[in-house]
Design a protein around this motif. Structure first.
Motif, mmCIF file in Angstrom:
data_model
loop_
_atom_site.group_PDB
_atom_site.id
_atom_site.type_symbol
_atom_site.label_atom_id
_atom_site.label_comp_id
_atom_site.label_asym_id
_atom_site.label_seq_id
_atom_site.Cartn_x
_atom_site.Cartn_y
_atom_site.Cartn_z
ATOM 1 N N ARG A 280 0.839 -1.199 0.000
ATOM 2 C CA ARG A 280 0.000 0.000 0.000
ATOM 3 C C ARG A 280 0.874 1.248 0.000
ATOM 4 N NH1 ARG A 280 -5.216 0.796 2.208
ATOM 5 N NH2 ARG A 280 -5.114 -1.313 3.068
ATOM 6 N N ASP A 281 0.545 2.189 -0.878
ATOM 7 C CA ASP A 281 1.228 3.486 -0.852
ATOM 8 C C ASP A 281 0.202 4.578 -0.558
ATOM 9 O OD1 ASP A 281 0.251 4.963 -3.318
ATOM 10 O OD2 ASP A 281 1.063 3.192 -4.303
ATOM 11 N N LYS A 282 0.698 5.763 -0.254
ATOM 12 C CA LYS A 282 -0.183 6.881 0.099
ATOM 13 C C LYS A 282 0.021 8.046 -0.865
ATOM 14 C CE LYS A 282 -0.401 5.555 4.967
ATOM 15 N NZ LYS A 282 -0.135 5.950 6.375
ATOM 16 N N GLY A 283 0.194 7.671 -2.138
ATOM 17 C CA GLY A 283 0.444 8.679 -3.157
ATOM 18 C C GLY A 283 -0.824 9.265 -3.734
ATOM 19 N N ALA A 284 -0.716 9.698 -4.986
ATOM 20 C CA ALA A 284 -1.835 10.383 -5.643
ATOM 21 C C ALA A 284 -2.948 9.441 -6.058
ATOM 22 C CB ALA A 284 -1.312 11.139 -6.872
ATOM 23 N N GLY A 285 -2.679 8.126 -6.075
ATOM 24 C CA GLY A 285 -3.707 7.176 -6.465
ATOM 25 C C GLY A 285 -3.821 7.025 -7.971
ATOM 26 N N ILE A 286 -4.717 6.155 -8.382
ATOM 27 C CA ILE A 286 -4.894 5.834 -9.798
ATOM 28 C C ILE A 286 -6.360 6.040 -10.157
ATOM 29 C CG2 ILE A 286 -4.630 4.037 -11.564
ATOM 30 C CD1 ILE A 286 -2.709 2.623 -9.559
ATOM 31 N N ASP A 287 -6.597 6.706 -11.261
ATOM 32 C CA ASP A 287 -7.972 6.881 -11.724
ATOM 33 C C ASP A 287 -8.596 5.510 -11.981
ATOM 34 O OD1 ASP A 287 -10.294 7.349 -13.359
ATOM 35 O OD2 ASP A 287 -9.498 9.349 -13.781
ATOM 36 N N PRO A 288 -9.802 5.244 -11.458
ATOM 37 C CA PRO A 288 -10.442 3.926 -11.633
ATOM 38 C C PRO A 288 -10.551 3.464 -13.078
ATOM 39 C CG PRO A 288 -11.656 5.220 -10.023
ATOM 40 C CD PRO A 288 -10.623 6.132 -10.618
ATOM 41 N N ILE A 289 -10.557 4.405 -14.023
ATOM 42 C CA ILE A 289 -10.693 4.028 -15.432
ATOM 43 C C ILE A 289 -9.493 3.209 -15.907
ATOM 44 C CG2 ILE A 289 -9.565 6.082 -16.413
ATOM 45 C CD1 ILE A 289 -11.733 6.095 -18.557
ATOM 46 N N HIS A 290 -8.345 3.375 -15.229
ATOM 47 C CA HIS A 290 -7.131 2.670 -15.646
ATOM 48 C C HIS A 290 -6.982 1.294 -14.991
ATOM 49 C CE1 HIS A 290 -5.807 6.254 -17.683
ATOM 50 N NE2 HIS A 290 -5.759 6.949 -16.564
ATOM 51 N N LEU A 291 -7.682 1.041 -13.893
ATOM 52 C CA LEU A 291 -7.431 -0.168 -13.104
ATOM 53 C C LEU A 291 -7.580 -1.469 -13.890
ATOM 54 C CD1 LEU A 291 -9.035 0.770 -9.666
ATOM 55 C CD2 LEU A 291 -6.660 0.962 -10.403
#
Length: 348
Positions: A280-291
C-alpha cells in the motif's frame, strides 16, 4: 428414421458443416451448424441462410465445377464480426441417393486473428518504446560530432542524457526477456517452498536505500509464525520488488509504503487457504478508469510520468504472469488522492 452414413459423418465432424445438393437446397447439417445459423436451416435454399455474396459464389462454383473453393463468412455486427473460414468441397456420393453434393464447413478464426492482432500490437509497442531513446541517442551523437564538438559543458550534459536513454533501452530489453521466460513457464507449477516473511524482509532491505533516496518510509507487518507457500523464490521476489518500487516511485516524497501479510483459511476464488500480501502506498492514487488495464503490456495510466521515472510498462504484466504461474491472483484498489493498494493472493 435410421441414421445414414452421411448423418454419422456430420455428427463426428467438430466444425459446423452443411451439405447442399445440386438443386441448391440444404439437405443436412450437423448440430454445430444448426446452432450457429438456424435450427430450421435443413430443407431451405442455402442462399436464404448463408446470405453473404462471397459464400454464395463459392458454393455455386463448387456445385458447377466440382472443385474446391474458399471464402470468408462473418457473423455478428460490423463492430464485432466473428470471421469464419469457409471451405466448399464437392463429394460425389455425399447427397441423397448418392447424387453428389457440396460439403461446406466453417472454421472460426477469431482467436487466431486476435492473437495475430496482439502480436502486431506488441511489435508496434516495442518499436515505439525503442524508437524514442534511439532517436535521442542518434540526435546527441550528431550534435557531439558537429556543433558541440568542442563544448565541454554540453558534451557532459549530452553524455549524461545518452547514458539515461541507453539504460532505459537496457531495462526494456531485460523486461522483454523476463516476460518471455515467465510466459514460457506460466503453465509449469513451481516446486520449491518459500517462507514469505523472510522473502519480504529481504526485499525491503534491498530497497531501503532507494526508498531513503526518494524520501519514502517503508513499514512491514508480518505474522510471528513462518508462512510457507509453494513457489519460485526468485520470481516472487521480482513481483514484490516491482510492487514496492512502484509504491516508492509513485507514492511521492515524505510518504509511506507499507507491506503486510494476512492469512485466510479459505479464499472463495482459489478455494484454498491463502496468504494475502498487501503493498500500500499513500500517493496520488490511480484513476479507476485505468485499473482494469494496468497489467496489460505497455499500458500506463500516466505515460509521461512513467517514462520519466524509468518505467518500461512491462513490470505489472510480468507480475501478473508470475502470480498466475503460482495459481494465485492479483487485485488493485485505488482512488485518486487516496493512494493505491496492490494485493497478491497466493495459495498456502
Amino acid at each position: 428414421m435410421p441414421e445414414t452414413s452421411l448423418d454419422l459423418l456430420l455428427r463426428a465432424t467438430p466444425l459446423p458443416t452443411v451439405v447442399i445438393n445440386p438443386s441448391e437446397w440444404i439437405v443436412a447439417a450437423n448440430a454445430e451448424a444448426l446452432k450457429m445459423f438456424s435450427p430450421e436451416m435443413v430443407g431451405r435454399h442455402f442462399a436464404t441462410v448463408l446470405r453473404q455474396p462471397q459464400v454464395i459464389a463459392a458454393i455455386e462454383a463448387t456445385l458447377a465445377d466440382h472443385g474446391e473453393h474458399l471464402a470468408r463468412h462473418k457473423l455478428g455486427s460490423a463492430e464485432q464480426d466473428a470471421p469464419l473460414d469457409v471451405t466448399c468441397r464437392y463429394l460425389e456420393t455425399a447427397g441423397p441417393g448418392r447424387s453428389g453434393a457440396a460439403v461446406v464447413s466453417f472454421q472460426d478464426r477469431a482467436d487466431m486473428e486476435h492473437a495475430g492482432q496482439m502480436r502486431r500490437d506488441f511489435v508496434a509497442n516495442v518499436s515505439h518504446e525503442l524508437r524514442t531513446p534511439l532517436t535521442a541517442l542518434i540526435g546527441f551523437i550528431d550534435t557531439l560530432r558537429g556543433p558541440a564538438r568542442d563544448d565541454t559543458e554540453a558534451r557532459d550534459r549530452f553524455l549524461t542524457i545518452m547514458e539515461q536513454e541507453a539504460s532505459r533501452m537496457n531495462r526494456l530489453v531485460g523486461d522483454l526477456l523476463s516476460l518471455s521466460r515467465v510466459e514460457a513457464e506460466e503453465r509449469v507449477r513451481p516446486t520449491g517452498q518459500v517462507e514469505l516473511g523472510a522473502l519480504l524482509s529481504s526485499t525491503l532491505s534491498s530497497l531501503t536505500p532507494f526508498a531513503e533516496t526518494n524520501g519514502v518510509a517503508l513499514t512491514v507487518a508480518l505474522p510471528e509464525d513462518p508462512v510457507m507457500i509453494p513457489g519460485d523464490e526468485d520470481q516472487l521476489r521480482q513481483v514484490f520488488t516491482n510492487l514496492v518500487e512502484n509504491g516508492i516511485k509513485y507514492g511521492g516524497s515524505g510518504k509511506e509504503v507499507s507491506l503486510s501479510i494476512q492469512l485466510c483459511d479459505r479464499d472463495p476464488a482459489l478455494r484454498a487457504p491463502t496468504a494475502e500480501i498487501e503493498v500500500r502506498d499513500k500517493g496520488a492514487g490511480i484513476d479507476p478508469i485505468h485499473l482494469p488495464r494496468l497489467t496489460e503490456r505497455f499500458y500506463r495510466g500516466d505515460s509521461h510520468r512513467s517514462r520519466q521515472l524509468g518505467g518500461t510498462g512491462l513490470g505489472l504484466a510480468i507480475a501478473k504472469h508470475i502470480v498466475n504461474r503460482h495459481r494465485g491472483r492479483m487485485k488493485v484498489e485505488s482512488e485518486p488522492g487516496e493512494g493505491a493498494t496492490f494485493t497478491v493472493i497466493l495459495p498456502r
